[in-house]
Design a protein around this motif. Structure first.
Motif, PDB file in Angstrom:
ATOM      1  N   SER A 119       0.843  -1.207   0.000  1.00  0.00           N
ATOM      2  CA  SER A 119       0.000   0.000   0.000  1.00  0.00           C
ATOM      3  C   SER A 119       0.877   1.257   0.000  1.00  0.00           C
ATOM      4  O   SER A 119       0.371   2.372   0.031  1.00  0.00           O
ATOM      5  CB  SER A 119      -0.934  -0.005   1.202  1.00  0.00           C
ATOM      6  N   ARG A 167      -3.605   6.708  -3.460  1.00  0.00           N
ATOM      7  CA  ARG A 167      -2.874   5.675  -2.738  1.00  0.00           C
ATOM      8  C   ARG A 167      -3.409   4.320  -3.159  1.00  0.00           C
ATOM      9  O   ARG A 167      -4.606   4.141  -3.299  1.00  0.00           O
ATOM     10  CB  ARG A 167      -3.090   5.904  -1.242  1.00  0.00           C
ATOM     11  N   SER A 168      -2.504   3.386  -3.359  1.00  0.00           N
ATOM     12  CA  SER A 168      -2.910   2.033  -3.747  1.00  0.00           C
ATOM     13  C   SER A 168      -3.687   1.375  -2.608  1.00  0.00           C
ATOM     14  O   SER A 168      -3.354   1.556  -1.445  1.00  0.00           O
ATOM     15  CB  SER A 168      -1.651   1.234  -4.067  1.00  0.00           C
ATOM     16  N   SER A 170      -4.901  -1.423   0.065  1.00  0.00           N
ATOM     17  CA  SER A 170      -4.118  -2.469   0.730  1.00  0.00           C
ATOM     18  C   SER A 170      -4.624  -3.828   0.260  1.00  0.00           C
ATOM     19  O   SER A 170      -5.762  -3.974  -0.171  1.00  0.00           O
ATOM     20  CB  SER A 170      -4.223  -2.327   2.237  1.00  0.00           C
TER      21      SER A 170
END
Ligand SMILES: *[C@@H]1O[C@H](CO)[C@@H](O)[C@H](O)[C@H]1NC(C)=O
Ligand SMILES: *[C@@H]1O[C@H](CO)[C@@H](O)[C@H](O)[C@H]1NC(C)=O
Ligand SMILES: *[C@@H]1O[C@H](CO)[C@@H](O)[C@H](O)[C@H]1NC(C)=O
Ligand SMILES: *[C@@H]1O[C@H](CO)[C@@H](O)[C@H](O)[C@H]1NC(C)=O
Ligand SMILES: *[C@@H]1O[C@H](CO)[C@@H](O)[C@H](O)[C@H]1NC(C)=O
Ligand SMILES: *[C@@H]1O[C@H](CO)[C@@H](O)[C@H](O)[C@H]1NC(C)=O
Ligand SMILES: *[C@@H]1O[C@H](CO)[C@@H](O)[C@H](O)[C@H]1NC(C)=O
Ligand SMILES: *[C@@H]1O[C@H](CO)[C@@H](O)[C@H](O)[C@H]1NC(C)=O
Length: 384
Positions: A119, A167-168, A170
């Motif tokens: 993440s 943001r990627s 999780s």
């Protein structure tokens, strides 16, 4: 038997960690620890017996610059591996749509592997009126939208105009991107626009996370020459494999120098095989996956040396004090003993008729011939 093997193993390990105290231990003896300048720590390896299982096998071709790792059929170029952080940095292909024959939609599927997208990555998508989505198991699990401004060609920061980033999520196991126009009827070229998207590790965001234009002025054709961007994966050992290593004594799960924790990464409800990630405790460093035993860290050692030096000087002072005290006590004891001895001698002299004898001797009543005087030393000898 297992216990004996375990101890022998530890003795060997201790010896070895002493021997290589200068250079950090990253893999087993006899295993190549580098490929093209990149460190390959255990459980990764290039030869049978050096990697934990096939999925950690690194392909090393001395003529090509970077080592390669094959994850579920996809060849990834490895940029760095860390055993202490359980991360691997690798180049991931950029997804292009409508970009002068560069088009491709590479899907990277990590399901069933001990790897998961960290993440710490950012998802970056570039394009005009672009809706970019990350898909997993036929549904979107993340994405972003960028609106269009033809007049703003290059603006620092990827913040929603011609470019967007997020943001990627999780536990991202699959990288599968779809992109489409949000306003195809009006201006902006609609579906014909060049769009592209990628995952980038956080430290690259300042470099890549800008709305670099593709196909416009030559200055701005930055992405034209780039095919992949570095992203970071988290990894670990399958729980079942880890348990077998603990059970057969290959891994010391009780070492105070390292800790391990479980991580659920599978997106499937049916496949439940968590991975185990290990790390060295603070003050220790090295590869926590080798045996569970980390070496004392250099900063820790130097601070301990300082403490030791302090303790030593304190010890000298305390030691001298104690010695002085002991000598004084011993001397006092001697003095008291002598005093007591003299007192006792006087007492016994009185009790045993010494005074009477003195009197008789002085009055001349006693026949002196009958009395024999013995020195006390001779008496001692005779009575003992
Ligand atoms: C190593 O790389 C070179 C050039 O990329 C290639 O020709 C060669 O076949 C490779 N060797 C192996 C063993 O893969
Ligand atoms: C590998 O990728 C395919 C699709 O590309 C996927 O179906 C499969 O679950 C993945 N995992 C394994 C272990 O093959
Ligand atoms: C990628 O995601 C799309 C949308 O959910 C889906 O239709 C497609 O089958 C996926 N591709 C792969 C290779 O999983
Ligand atoms: C889209 O195009 C239609 C007609 O072509 C126009 O009426 C409308 O204002 C346009 N919308 C935008 C947001 O430009
Ligand atoms: C312990 O188990 C692992 C995984 O099953 C295996 O690779 C390794 O060879 C075993 N070690 C010993 C000493 O039996
Ligand atoms: C070994 O470590 C795992 C993961 O942290 C933990 O679940 C397990 O209880 C530990 N086993 C022993 C014997 O300490
Ligand atoms: C992993 O998932 C299993 C089953 O869904 C659950 O029992 C377990 O508590 C989870 N572990 C962690 C560390 O989240
Ligand atoms: C994918 O989603 C379907 C429902 O949409 C669900 O039944 C299935 O278990 C999911 N598969 C995985 C691998 O999570």
């Amino acid at each position: 038997m297992a216990a004996v093997e375990f101890t022998v193993f530890h003795v060997i390990l201790l010896f070895w960690s002493l021997r290589t105290a200068e250079s950090r231990v990253t893999t087993f003896i006899g295993c190549e620890s580098r490929c093209g300048g990149i460190e390959i720590p255990y459980p990764f390896g290039m030869k049978e017996g050096c990697f934990l299982d096939e999925r950690f096998k690194i392909h090393c071709n001395s003529s090509s610059e970077y080592p390669k790792l094959t994850v579920n059929g996809t060849d990834l170029v490895v940029r760095s591996i860390s055993a202490s952080d359980s991360t691997i940095y690798a180049s991931f292909p950029i997804v292009f749509t409508n970009c002068e024959g560069k088009d491709r939609n590479t899907v990277v599927d990590l399901e069933g592997s001990p790897f998961v997208f960290s993440s710490e990555n950012y998802f970056v998508a570039s394009g005009c009126n672009n809706l970019a989505l990350m898909n997993q198991n036929n549904s979107a699990i993340g994405g972003c939208v960028s609106i269009c401004d033809k007049n703003r060609i290059l603006i620092a920061g990827c913040s929603g105009i011609n470019c967007c980033q997020t943001r990627s999520p999780s536990n991202l196991k699959v990288f599968n991107v779809t992109m489409k126009g949000i306003d195809d009827r009006n201006g902006s070229g609609g579906e014909k626009q060049c769009r592209y998207a990628y995952l980038a590790d956080r430290s690259l965001i300042d470099v890549y996370g800008r709305d670099y234009y593709y196909g416009g002025d030559s200055d701005l054709n930055y992405m034209k020459d780039v095919d992949s961007v570095r992203a970071v994966l988290d990894w670990g050992i399958d729980r079942r494999v880890f348990e077998s290593l603990v059970n057969n004594g290959s891994y010391n799960n009780l070492s105070y120098t390292s800790t391990c924790k479980e991580l659920n990464t599978s997106i499937s409800s049916t496949i439940q095989n968590p991975i185990v990630q290990c790390s060295c405790e603070t003050g220790f460093e090295g590869n926590p996956y080798l045996s569970g035993i980390c070496q004392e860290g250099t900063t820790f050692v130097s601070s301990r040396r300082k403490i030791k030096a302090k303790m030593a000087s304190l010890g000298v002072v305390v030691g001298f004090g104690a010695l002085f005290l002991f000598i004084s006590l011993w001397w006092l004891h001697k003095v008291f003993k002598r005093k007591r001895c003299e007192k006792l001698k006087k007492k016994y002299f009185k009790r045993n008729g010494g005074l009477l004898l003195e009197e008789q001797l002085s009055s001349g009543e006693v026949n002196v011939e009958k009395i024999k005087m013995f020195p006390s030393k001779e008496l001692d000898k005779a009575t003992h």
